[in-house]
Write a protein that holds these residues in place. Structure first.
Motif: not given
Lengths: 113, 113
Positions: A22-32, A45-53, A97-100, B97-99
């Motif tokens: 589980t990954c929980n966050y508060t007070n943010y509206s991440p785009a990804y 090592v990167f595994l997966l990316l999921i976007r807000e939509n 919107g930050s890329y970092i 990039s965006g993410a």
């Protein structure tokens, strides 16, 4: 206070079962949101990316969900194997919107044979 | 094999000494980052660079400096090391990039006595 919350206790499961982290966050509206794997003494090592939509993303035995209402992502490993034992980190853009990405502290997964 | 090379792998340093951690990437990524990872605190961003010639401060920049003279290299310098800088340092790179998906190096373990 912790910006991104991941269970600090190790998750112990039996081989063949599904692991859910589980990954929980508060007070943010991440785009990804991203998930990384880290083995001892190595870099993440990167595994997966999921976007807000996107509600769900799959890659082989891995599945990630992203619920922006609950402010939570779930990371599933089906048919887990001892080789899946590692620390899993989630990361997201706390500044929208930050890329970092900003990382959570990670959860250790131990799969027992 | 394309990726990120960090050096040294490990170093013990006396407090007050100057130290430069080296990072080189061969993927022609625009952005590069330095994180430190401490037990219980996770990965924290020290400095970053969007492109050659520009740098920015992360979450924990004090006591560290960086430069980005070209695309491939992003050294991290501790001007006068202190024991609280004992940590594992990870260099990473990404396309902007965006993410951004980060590619990490293997890390440099630094001990300041």
């Amino acid at each position: 206070s912790q910006k991104i919350e991941q269970n600090s206790e190790a998750l112990n499961i039996q081989e063949g079962k599904t692991a859910t982290l589980t990954c929980n966050y508060t007070n943010y509206s991440p785009a990804y949101l991203q998930w990384y794997r880290q083995d001892p003494g190595r870099g993440p090592v990167f595994l997966l990316l999921i976007r807000e939509n996107e509600k769900e993303k799959r890659k082989e035995r891995l599945k990630v969900t992203f619920d922006t209402t609950l402010k939570q992502s779930l990371f599933h490993i089906t048919a887990s194997q001892p080789a899946d034992s590692a620390t899993y980190l989630c990361a997201l853009d706390i500044n929208r919107g930050s890329y970092i990405p900003t990382f959570g502290r990670g959860t250790s997964l131990i799969v027992h044979p | 094999i394309a990726g990120i090379t960090q050096a040294p792998t490990s170093q013990i340093l006396a407090a007050g000494r100057r130290m430069t951690l080296r990072c080189t990437q061969d993927m022609r990524h625009n952005a590069m980052y330095w994180y430190r990872q401490d037990l219980g605190l996770g990965l924290r961003l020290i400095h970053y660079s969007n492109t050659a010639g520009t740098t920015g401060k992360g979450e924990v920049p004090d006591g560290y400096s960086v430069s980005r003279a070209n695309t491939d290299d992003f050294p991290l310098t501790l001007a006068s090391a202190v024991p609280s800088q004992t940590s594992v340092y990870f260099c990473a790179s990404s396309e902007v990039s965006g993410a951004n998906v980060l590619t990490f190096g293997a890390g440099s373990r630094l001990t300041v006595l």
